[in-house]
Design a protein around this motif. Structure first.
Motif, PDB file in Angstrom:
ATOM      1  N   UNK A 118      -5.678  -4.965  34.744  1.00 20.50           N
ATOM      2  CA  UNK A 118      -6.170  -3.669  35.224  1.00 20.50           C
ATOM      3  C   UNK A 118      -7.605  -3.835  35.691  1.00 20.50           C
ATOM      4  N   UNK A 119      -7.802  -3.940  37.011  1.00 23.17           N
ATOM      5  CA  UNK A 119      -9.112  -4.269  37.570  1.00 23.17           C
ATOM      6  C   UNK A 119      -9.815  -2.987  38.013  1.00 23.17           C
ATOM      7  N   UNK A 120     -11.015  -2.789  37.503  1.00 22.23           N
ATOM      8  CA  UNK A 120     -11.771  -1.550  37.670  1.00 22.23           C
ATOM      9  C   UNK A 120     -13.055  -1.816  38.456  1.00 22.23           C
ATOM     10  N   UNK A 121     -13.677  -0.738  38.927  1.00 29.85           N
ATOM     11  CA  UNK A 121     -14.911  -0.803  39.712  1.00 29.85           C
ATOM     12  C   UNK A 121     -16.054  -0.180  38.936  1.00 29.85           C
ATOM     13  N   UNK A 122     -17.281  -0.652  39.159  1.00 30.44           N
ATOM     14  CA  UNK A 122     -18.486  -0.080  38.536  1.00 30.44           C
ATOM     15  C   UNK A 122     -19.686  -0.381  39.432  1.00 30.44           C
ATOM     16  N   UNK A 123     -20.064   0.536  40.308  1.00 31.44           N
ATOM     17  CA  UNK A 123     -21.229   0.315  41.156  1.00 31.44           C
ATOM     18  C   UNK A 123     -22.499   0.384  40.311  1.00 31.44           C
ATOM     19  N   UNK A 155     -14.402  -5.293  36.670  1.00 30.23           N
ATOM     20  CA  UNK A 155     -13.977  -5.521  35.285  1.00 30.23           C
ATOM     21  C   UNK A 155     -12.459  -5.516  35.181  1.00 30.23           C
ATOM     22  N   UNK A 156     -11.935  -6.532  34.508  1.00 25.05           N
ATOM     23  CA  UNK A 156     -10.502  -6.534  34.192  1.00 25.05           C
ATOM     24  C   UNK A 156     -10.380  -5.969  32.783  1.00 25.05           C
ATOM     25  N   UNK A 157      -9.895  -4.736  32.673  1.00 22.41           N
ATOM     26  CA  UNK A 157      -9.994  -3.982  31.424  1.00 22.41           C
ATOM     27  C   UNK A 157      -9.092  -4.526  30.325  1.00 22.41           C
ATOM     28  N   UNK A 158      -7.938  -5.090  30.659  1.00 20.30           N
ATOM     29  CA  UNK A 158      -7.049  -5.580  29.602  1.00 20.30           C
ATOM     30  C   UNK A 158      -7.734  -6.683  28.803  1.00 20.30           C
ATOM     31  N   UNK A 159      -8.324  -7.649  29.491  1.00 19.13           N
ATOM     32  CA  UNK A 159      -9.052  -8.716  28.803  1.00 19.13           C
ATOM     33  C   UNK A 159     -10.305  -8.171  28.126  1.00 19.13           C
ATOM     34  N   UNK A 160     -11.029  -7.285  28.816  1.00 18.12           N
ATOM     35  CA  UNK A 160     -12.274  -6.744  28.261  1.00 18.12           C
ATOM     36  C   UNK A 160     -12.045  -6.067  26.914  1.00 18.12           C
TER      37      UNK A 160
END
Length: 279
Positions: A118-123, A155-160
């Motif tokens: 699950x790849x997320x964005x964060x500016x 960010x890849x949330x599953x690993x995070x």
């Protein structure tokens, strides 16, 4: 003053246009963009005295990160109240700090491979250190910042969020997960470097918009807090946190997909433009 990394060469923007720093200085300064931070004050003095001609052209498709190889890359979590709220956390009393590994750094445009998950964005607004900072006061902190640039803390949330304890650094350090650019802009270029608009969009839809005046811990506060514990070295990078609007905080959750175009900006600096592609 604005500098850029054009195909691995340090470029300077003046009123007359772009200048190749190594050629204009006749070898006084290296073409390597990362090396300039070790001689930042000397470089600024040279720029003021040399009156560079600005006779170079710059291909923005060749731009890389203005700080491609920092010795330390520090990142701050939950540094906007609205992002702490959407993440289900109380406003922190101390800045939560993690690292993104340097191999994640990439430039301001191009493709980024999507790993499984699950790849997320964060500016984020990113600060680059120009003078060694050790136990620096908040009042003197801006003097240690070479400049500001735009970053994405992808960010890849599953690993995070995997147990038994979260793996923030691994989840945020896949190749390409630390894009920065397009330019580094010195703080004196802004009317107020503590109040800049930032945001990002996916396929033209705005998903984040905020102002750095809403940071819980401002850039000077972060310099002071971090340098109380460890020396910040010339060329080090600080990702300062993201405002609300990330995919993890939505209902239903939303993540980046194959073919998505992610555009991120900080007004007065420029924008990042990336396409996400499934490996």
């Amino acid at each position: 003053m604005r500098i850029a990394n054009a195909a691995g060469r340090l470029m300077l923007l003046t009123d007359d246009g772009w200048t190749d720093v190594e050629r204009a200085s006749r070898g006084l300064f290296s073409a390597d963009p990362q090396q300039i931070y070790e001689r930042w004050e000397e470089f600024r003095h040279w720029v003021a005295q040399a009156q560079p001609t600005g006779d170079e052209t710059l291909d923005e498709s060749e731009l890389g990160s203005p700080a491609p190889r920092p010795r330390q890359l520090l990142a701050i979590g939950l540094n906007y109240r609205d992002h702490a709220d959407e993440s289900g956390f109380a406003v922190p009393e101390h800045p939560p700090v993690f690292t993104k590994f340097v191999s994640s750094i990439t430039g301001p445009c191009g493709d980024i491979s999507l790993p499984e998950g699950s790849v997320d964005w964060e500016v984020e607004l990113v600060a680059v250190v120009g003078r060694r900072a050790w136990q620096v006061s908040e009042e003197r902190a801006w003097a240690h910042v070479a400049g500001l640039t735009v970053g994405q803390d992808i960010s890849e949330r599953d690993k995070q969020l995997s147990g038994p304890v979260p793996q923030f650094s691994l989840g945020k350090s896949h190749p390409g997960f630390g894009p920065m650019g397009p330019f580094l802009v010195t703080p004196d270029e802004f009317d107020d470097p503590d109040d800049l608009e930032l945001g990002c969009s996916i396929n033209g839809e705005s998903v984040q918009k905020g102002r750095t005046s809403d940071l819980i811990f401002s850039v000077p506060q972060l310099i002071a807090r971090l340098s109380a514990v460890l020396p910040l070295l010339p060329g080090d990078v600080i990702f300062t946190g993201t405002p609300a609007g990330v995919g993890l905080g939505r209902n239903p959750k939303r993540y980046l997909a194959d073919g998505d175009e992610l555009v991120s900006y900080v007004k007065g600096i420029g924008e990042l433009r990336h396409r996400l592609v499934r490996a």
